[in-house]
Scaffold this motif. Structure first.
Motif, mmCIF file in Angstrom:
data_model
loop_
_atom_site.group_PDB
_atom_site.id
_atom_site.type_symbol
_atom_site.label_atom_id
_atom_site.label_comp_id
_atom_site.label_asym_id
_atom_site.label_seq_id
_atom_site.Cartn_x
_atom_site.Cartn_y
_atom_site.Cartn_z
ATOM 1 N N THR A 258 54.091 -95.829 64.496
ATOM 2 C CA THR A 258 52.988 -96.207 63.615
ATOM 3 C C THR A 258 53.438 -97.407 62.787
ATOM 4 O O THR A 258 54.636 -97.660 62.632
ATOM 5 N N TYR A 259 52.474 -98.153 62.238
ATOM 6 C CA TYR A 259 52.795 -99.400 61.560
ATOM 7 C C TYR A 259 52.112 -99.467 60.208
ATOM 8 O O TYR A 259 51.042 -98.883 59.997
ATOM 9 N N LYS A 260 52.754 -100.202 59.314
ATOM 10 C CA LYS A 260 52.192 -100.382 57.987
ATOM 11 C C LYS A 260 50.956 -101.274 58.051
ATOM 12 O O LYS A 260 50.786 -102.068 58.966
ATOM 13 N N ASP A 261 50.140 -101.138 57.019
ATOM 14 C CA ASP A 261 48.859 -101.842 57.016
ATOM 15 C C ASP A 261 49.018 -103.355 57.104
ATOM 16 O O ASP A 261 48.205 -104.030 57.741
ATOM 17 N N PHE A 262 50.041 -103.915 56.461
ATOM 18 C CA PHE A 262 50.141 -105.374 56.430
ATOM 19 C C PHE A 262 50.354 -105.947 57.826
ATOM 20 O O PHE A 262 49.943 -107.087 58.108
ATOM 21 N N ILE A 263 50.975 -105.183 58.730
ATOM 22 C CA ILE A 263 51.159 -105.654 60.104
ATOM 23 C C ILE A 263 49.810 -105.778 60.793
ATOM 24 O O ILE A 263 49.535 -106.756 61.502
ATOM 25 N N ASP A 264 48.954 -104.806 60.576
ATOM 26 C CA ASP A 264 47.613 -104.866 61.164
ATOM 27 C C ASP A 264 46.817 -106.031 60.577
ATOM 28 O O ASP A 264 46.087 -106.720 61.290
ATOM 29 N N HIS A 265 46.962 -106.271 59.280
ATOM 30 C CA HIS A 265 46.245 -107.393 58.653
ATOM 31 C C HIS A 265 46.693 -108.732 59.237
ATOM 32 O O HIS A 265 45.871 -109.617 59.491
ATOM 33 N N VAL A 266 47.996 -108.894 59.448
ATOM 34 C CA VAL A 266 48.503 -110.142 60.029
ATOM 35 C C VAL A 266 47.926 -110.345 61.425
ATOM 36 O O VAL A 266 47.487 -111.444 61.778
ATOM 37 N N MET A 267 47.922 -109.266 62.227
ATOM 38 C CA MET A 267 47.359 -109.358 63.584
ATOM 39 C C MET A 267 45.887 -109.733 63.532
ATOM 40 O O MET A 267 45.444 -110.675 64.195
ATOM 41 N N PHE A 268 45.139 -108.990 62.743
ATOM 42 C CA PHE A 268 43.684 -109.176 62.752
ATOM 43 C C PHE A 268 43.287 -110.555 62.237
ATOM 44 O O PHE A 268 42.508 -111.268 62.884
ATOM 45 N N TRP A 269 43.795 -110.942 61.068
ATOM 46 C CA TRP A 269 43.359 -112.205 60.488
ATOM 47 C C TRP A 269 43.906 -113.392 61.259
ATOM 48 O O TRP A 269 43.219 -114.420 61.412
#
Length: 401
Positions: free
Chosen positions: A335-346
């Motif tokens: 599982t990954y921290k939220d900031f990793i998902d934000h970097v991917m998405f944005w």
């Protein structure tokens, strides 16, 4: 970002396909960055490899993984499909090495091997579909498998024509290959993965009549384009327009409730699905513009190169890459921290939007600014997910036994 890592049949094979696809896709991304920045003037073979890794290892690999997820529970211990799953990325890699280094018969030979794998997956998928309650993702994966076989057949012909121009094979058989893949294959598959990540329950909901039309009409539109090109019948190509428009309109209407409840600022898969859904519509608009302004006039040679690149990249990147990345994230071991998902998405969203605007308005500076943003966002996602798929050796050893 959380990993679902469900206990499902063929999970090892799914992870292997996705892991190998990501590894190969690095080539496509790096070439795209260097090309977009005008740092390297790539020859045609390198660009074709860039394209075919994207279609075979990355997108078709995603379709194979999706088929295993959706249909594997009905046939959980099929040695043949397991071996085909293991072989698929290896054959795709060899095929693309042939694209990079040769124009001889190695291409159609390896293309034939890839076609056999596609046929095997299509046969298996349609066989498992019998007696299964089919959702829209089920239908779209089946449509993708069917059209990929059609595209592969034309691709083999095209390879033979290139290797031996005096083979006697009509050139139109080769020219139909891109249309079969870009229109017939990518549009249904793009809608499937967009819906799959936008609506987490999509695979559990039986397809309504509207869902069948959503997949069936673009599938028929793709067939109309291919047959129209083969027979040089412009009216038949034009006939594809209402099929594509109605099918995608149904998709948009069906997705609106999920889109309305999705926030761009909350982590999760759904927001990727919103961006991918938007680019499904963008791709349709570009396609309609090309048909009306150029193809209807039988003026293929006048189509601006940047417009064709926009058509391809709107579906390759804007729809499928944006949707495949969260799909891949479901099957990691971590599982990954939220900031990793934000970097991917944005990174993906801003990079894709800016890059596409640059292509559509034919502005070099926008392409040079947003290409590295897009490329680095994809490489970031690959860097996160690639090691999180685990050691593939267990799956490879299993396939040899």
């Amino acid at each position: 970002m959380s990993s679902e890592s469900p206990s499902i049949p063929y999970l090892g094979e799914i992870r292997w396909i996705l892991q190998a696809g990501m590894l190969l896709f690095i080539y496509t991304v790096v070439v795209g960055i260097l090309n977009g920045l005008d740092l390297v003037d790539f020859e045609r073979k390198a660009l074709l490899t860039h394209l075919h890794i994207g279609t075979l290892a990355w997108i078709t690999g995603g379709v194979f993984a999706g088929a295993l997820v959706l249909f594997g529970s009905k046939d959980p211990d099929n040695k043949t499909i397991s071996r085909l799953a293991v072989a698929a990325p290896l054959v795709a890699a060899a095929y693309n090495v042939a694209f990079l280094t040769t124009t001889n018969l190695a291409r159609p030979i390896l293309g034939t091997l890839m076609m056999i794998i596609l046929l095997g997956f299509a046969f298996w998928g349609f066989r498992q579909a019998r007696g299964t309650t089919l959702s829209v993702p089920h239908l779209g994966i089946l449509a993708g498998l069917a059209t990929s076989v059609i595209g592969a057949v034309f691709g083999v012909f095209y390879g033979i024509i290139i290797a031996n121009p005096d083979s006697g094979i009509p050139s139109r058989l080769g020219e139909a290959h891109p249309a079969a893949m870009v229109v017939g294959f990518l549009v249904p598959v793009g809608m499937v993965f967009s819906e799959w990540v936008l609506n987490k329950d999509a695979t559990l909901q039986p397809a309504s009549r509207a869902g069948w039309l959503q997949i069936g009409l673009p599938f028929l539109g793709g067939v109309a384009v291919v047959v129209g090109l083969l027979l040089d019948l412009i009216p038949l190509i034009m006939l594809s327009l209402p099929f594509e428009i109605i099918g995608i309109a149904i998709f948009v209407v069906r997705m609106i409730p999920n889109i309305r409840t999705t926030s761009f600022f909350e982590t999760g898969n759904a927001r990727y699905g919103v961006i991918a859904s938007i680019f499904v519509v963008v791709n349709l608009c570009i396609f309609v513009y090309l048909i009306v302004n150029y193809i209807s006039q039988d003026d293929f040679d006048s189509i601006p190169r940047r417009l064709m690149l926009a058509l391809d990249h709107s579906i390759f990147i804007g729809v499928l890459t944006v949707a495949l990345i969260p799909f891949i994230g479901r099957y990691t071991l971590k599982t990954y921290k939220d900031f990793i998902d934000h970097v991917m998405f944005w990174g993906l969203s801003v990079g894709t939007i800016g890059f596409m605007v640059g292509l559509l308005v034919d502005t070099d500076i926008l392409i040079r600014v947003f290409t590295p943003i897009l490329g680095l966002a994809i490489l970031h996602a690959i860097g996160v997910f690639l090691p999180a798929m685990g050691n593939p050796m267990g799956v490879l050893k299993k396939s040899l036994n």
